[in-house]
Design an enzyme around this catalytic site. Structure first.
Site, PDB file in Angstrom:
ATOM      1  N   TYR A  45       0.818  -1.322   0.087  1.00  0.00           N
ATOM      2  CA  TYR A  45       0.069   0.042   0.062  1.00  0.00           C
ATOM      3  C   TYR A  45       0.887   1.226  -0.128  1.00  0.00           C
ATOM      4  O   TYR A  45       0.595   2.036  -0.557  1.00  0.00           O
ATOM      5  CB  TYR A  45      -1.121  -0.069   1.295  1.00  0.00           C
ATOM      6  CG  TYR A  45      -2.179   1.253   1.048  1.00  0.00           C
ATOM      7  CD1 TYR A  45      -3.439   0.838   0.441  1.00  0.00           C
ATOM      8  CD2 TYR A  45      -1.750   2.481   1.596  1.00  0.00           C
ATOM      9  CE1 TYR A  45      -4.043   1.822   0.252  1.00  0.00           C
ATOM     10  CE2 TYR A  45      -2.812   3.456   1.472  1.00  0.00           C
ATOM     11  CZ  TYR A  45      -3.842   2.917   0.794  1.00  0.00           C
ATOM     12  OH  TYR A  45      -4.646   4.167   0.562  1.00  0.00           O
ATOM     13  N   PRO A  98       0.501  14.597   2.839  1.00  0.00           N
ATOM     14  CA  PRO A  98      -0.393  13.841   3.341  1.00  0.00           C
ATOM     15  C   PRO A  98      -0.242  12.344   3.039  1.00  0.00           C
ATOM     16  O   PRO A  98      -0.284  12.165   2.033  1.00  0.00           O
ATOM     17  CB  PRO A  98      -1.727  14.547   3.041  1.00  0.00           C
ATOM     18  CG  PRO A  98      -1.381  14.944   1.817  1.00  0.00           C
ATOM     19  CD  PRO A  98      -0.223  15.666   1.774  1.00  0.00           C
ATOM     20  N   ILE A  99      -0.106  11.561   3.984  1.00  0.00           N
ATOM     21  CA  ILE A  99       0.160  10.051   3.749  1.00  0.00           C
ATOM     22  C   ILE A  99      -1.188   9.627   4.476  1.00  0.00           C
ATOM     23  O   ILE A  99      -1.048   9.346   5.902  1.00  0.00           O
ATOM     24  CB  ILE A  99       1.450   9.423   4.333  1.00  0.00           C
ATOM     25  CG1 ILE A  99       2.633  10.224   3.699  1.00  0.00           C
ATOM     26  CG2 ILE A  99       1.557   7.861   3.819  1.00  0.00           C
ATOM     27  CD1 ILE A  99       2.578  10.365   2.075  1.00  0.00           C
ATOM     28  N   GLN A 151      -5.454  18.000   5.367  1.00  0.00           N
ATOM     29  CA  GLN A 151      -5.906  17.519   3.830  1.00  0.00           C
ATOM     30  C   GLN A 151      -7.189  16.789   4.429  1.00  0.00           C
ATOM     31  O   GLN A 151      -7.407  16.005   4.916  1.00  0.00           O
ATOM     32  CB  GLN A 151      -4.908  16.459   3.576  1.00  0.00           C
ATOM     33  CG  GLN A 151      -5.294  15.824   2.394  1.00  0.00           C
ATOM     34  CD  GLN A 151      -6.104  14.553   2.681  1.00  0.00           C
ATOM     35  OE1 GLN A 151      -5.920  13.890   3.353  1.00  0.00           O
ATOM     36  NE2 GLN A 151      -6.872  14.134   1.652  1.00  0.00           N
ATOM     37  N   TYR A 153     -10.334  14.880   2.476  1.00  0.00           N
ATOM     38  CA  TYR A 153     -10.975  13.988   1.541  1.00  0.00           C
ATOM     39  C   TYR A 153     -12.374  14.309   1.639  1.00  0.00           C
ATOM     40  O   TYR A 153     -13.016  14.029   2.782  1.00  0.00           O
ATOM     41  CB  TYR A 153     -10.685  12.281   1.550  1.00  0.00           C
ATOM     42  CG  TYR A 153      -9.476  12.112   1.186  1.00  0.00           C
ATOM     43  CD1 TYR A 153      -9.324  12.014  -0.156  1.00  0.00           C
ATOM     44  CD2 TYR A 153      -8.444  11.355   2.151  1.00  0.00           C
ATOM     45  CE1 TYR A 153      -7.960  11.557  -0.599  1.00  0.00           C
ATOM     46  CE2 TYR A 153      -7.516  10.901   1.447  1.00  0.00           C
ATOM     47  CZ  TYR A 153      -7.034  10.882   0.192  1.00  0.00           C
ATOM     48  OH  TYR A 153      -6.022  10.564  -0.353  1.00  0.00           O
ATOM     49  N   THR A 179      -8.169  17.247  -1.479  1.00  0.00           N
ATOM     50  CA  THR A 179      -7.816  16.479  -2.613  1.00  0.00           C
ATOM     51  C   THR A 179      -9.082  16.488  -3.362  1.00  0.00           C
ATOM     52  O   THR A 179     -10.048  15.896  -3.023  1.00  0.00           O
ATOM     53  CB  THR A 179      -7.364  14.971  -1.827  1.00  0.00           C
ATOM     54  OG1 THR A 179      -6.060  15.296  -1.128  1.00  0.00           O
ATOM     55  CG2 THR A 179      -7.000  13.938  -2.865  1.00  0.00           C
ATOM     56  N   LYS A 260      -5.619  20.334  -4.083  1.00  0.00           N
ATOM     57  CA  LYS A 260      -4.507  19.186  -4.443  1.00  0.00           C
ATOM     58  C   LYS A 260      -5.107  18.221  -5.479  1.00  0.00           C
ATOM     59  O   LYS A 260      -6.110  17.859  -5.447  1.00  0.00           O
ATOM     60  CB  LYS A 260      -4.388  18.274  -3.001  1.00  0.00           C
ATOM     61  CG  LYS A 260      -3.471  17.551  -3.269  1.00  0.00           C
ATOM     62  CD  LYS A 260      -3.124  16.795  -2.042  1.00  0.00           C
ATOM     63  CE  LYS A 260      -1.964  15.684  -2.202  1.00  0.00           C
ATOM     64  NZ  LYS A 260      -2.450  14.397  -2.981  1.00  0.00           N
ATOM     65  N   HIS A 284      -1.012  12.293  -7.818  1.00  0.00           N
ATOM     66  CA  HIS A 284      -1.592  11.363  -6.779  1.00  0.00           C
ATOM     67  C   HIS A 284      -0.787   9.812  -7.367  1.00  0.00           C
ATOM     68  O   HIS A 284      -1.476   8.833  -7.183  1.00  0.00           O
ATOM     69  CB  HIS A 284      -2.828  11.169  -6.548  1.00  0.00           C
ATOM     70  CG  HIS A 284      -3.170  10.852  -5.251  1.00  0.00           C
ATOM     71  ND1 HIS A 284      -4.236  11.415  -4.513  1.00  0.00           N
ATOM     72  CD2 HIS A 284      -2.599   9.959  -4.365  1.00  0.00           C
ATOM     73  CE1 HIS A 284      -4.553  10.940  -3.329  1.00  0.00           C
ATOM     74  NE2 HIS A 284      -3.281  10.102  -3.136  1.00  0.00           N
ATOM     75  N   ARG A 287      -3.258   8.770 -10.410  1.00  0.00           N
ATOM     76  CA  ARG A 287      -4.907   8.896 -10.224  1.00  0.00           C
ATOM     77  C   ARG A 287      -5.324   9.384 -11.731  1.00  0.00           C
ATOM     78  O   ARG A 287      -6.644   9.248 -11.938  1.00  0.00           O
ATOM     79  CB  ARG A 287      -5.476   9.665  -9.031  1.00  0.00           C
ATOM     80  CG  ARG A 287      -4.936   9.078  -7.520  1.00  0.00           C
ATOM     81  CD  ARG A 287      -5.436   7.683  -7.157  1.00  0.00           C
ATOM     82  NE  ARG A 287      -4.847   7.144  -6.509  1.00  0.00           N
ATOM     83  CZ  ARG A 287      -5.349   7.071  -4.964  1.00  0.00           C
ATOM     84  NH1 ARG A 287      -6.468   7.783  -4.719  1.00  0.00           N
ATOM     85  NH2 ARG A 287      -4.539   6.576  -4.008  1.00  0.00           N
TER      86      ARG A 287
END
Length: 287
Positions: A45, A98-99, A151, A153, A179, A260, A284, A287
């Site tokens: 991952y 951001p992870i 960040q 989502y 994002t 982002k 990303h 993506r």
């Protein structure tokens, strides 16, 4: 800023006493150590990208085409790499990206906290992910004087999105990074081959499980039906935002708003014209 030469000499002097660095200082060796310390599913991952990972690899090689040409006779013993950004003076133009699963990259599950502590120590701002093992308030409490960014989502539940932003503001974050390219999860062959998706196993959902709006949407408390909570997260996670949503996003906060995932100059111009404060160029990993 501390001169890296001082750190080098510290290592070399220790070598006179037979002491070697506890960790390797080159990236490839450090990466190998990290992979050896993590289970295979987590490595896939963290290290994997989308598709055949061509874009992820190209991201690296693209930066390798750039170089620095030093100038001599300028007495550069004291470095100043500081910048002014969003009304803040930062020691360098470097951020921690951001992870999403960084929490479980630490054996104790507190990778988000460890990263925040590193940000505080180094003065390098951390962009804290929505997908955190630890609630955003606890992460922010470790920043000290180093600014942090949150960040987002953006979920399909607007009330939940507003709650997350309000919490970030109250916790002291200095900006919101939205994002844009993850309204559907990426096609990640390494993870698909292992049927491995950490979030469906309940990992890194601390910001959702601690949110009053999210908890109120559940039929039963999380401690009675955790699986239902995970499935509810899956239902509201991906939001295919469009330009009509931007005024709403802008209305959520007076903090700097950074988009982002923007890659095209026309999108950048349109976002800035609509009141966005910054553009975070990112593909990303494909993506």
């Amino acid at each position: 800023m501390v001169h890296y030469g001082d750190y080098q000499m510290e290592i070399y002097r220790a070598g006179l006493d037979g002491r070697l660095p506890k960790l390797p200082v080159d990236f490839r060796s450090l990466e190998a150590w990290a992979h050896a310390a993590m289970p295979p599913g987590l490595v896939s991952y963290v290290a994997g990208g989308c598709g055949n990972e061509h874009t992820q690899d190209i991201n690296v090689s693209a930066f390798e085409r750039w170089g620095l040409i030093p100038r001599m006779f300028v007495g550069a013993a004291k470095r100043d790499m500081s910048i002014d950004l969003f009304g803040m003076r930062l020691p360098s133009p470097i951020f921690m990206s951001p992870i999403g699963v960084i929490g479980v990259c630490a054996q104790d599950g507190l990778g988000d906290i460890a990263t925040a502590k590193a940000a505080r120590k180094l003065g390098v701002p951390m962009v804290a992910s929505t997908l955190s093992n630890i609630p955003l308030e606890e992460v922010a409490s470790e920043f000290g004087d180093t600014p942090g960014f949150f960040q987002l989502y953006t979920p399909t539940d607007r009330a939940l999105a507003e709650s997350l932003v309000r919490r970030a503001e109250a916790a002291g974050f200095k900006g919101i990074v939205v994002t844009l390219d993850t309204w559907v999860t990426g096609w990640r062959p390494r993870d698909l081959n292992q049927s491995n998706f950490p979030f469906l196993r309940g990992h890194c959902l601390g910001n959702y499980f601690s949110d009053p709006v999210f908890r109120a949407s559940l039929a039963d408390p999380l401690d009675e039906d955790m699986q239902a909570g995970i499935m509810q997260w899956g239902k509201i996670f991906g939001n295919p935002l469009n330009w009509d949503d931007l005024p709403w996003l802008r209305s959520l906060t007076k903090l700097p708003l950074i988009m982002k995932g923007i890659c095209h100059p026309d999108d950048a111009r349109r976002a800035i014209d609509a009141g966005v404060d910054g553009i975070y160029c990112s593909n990303h990993g494909g993506r």
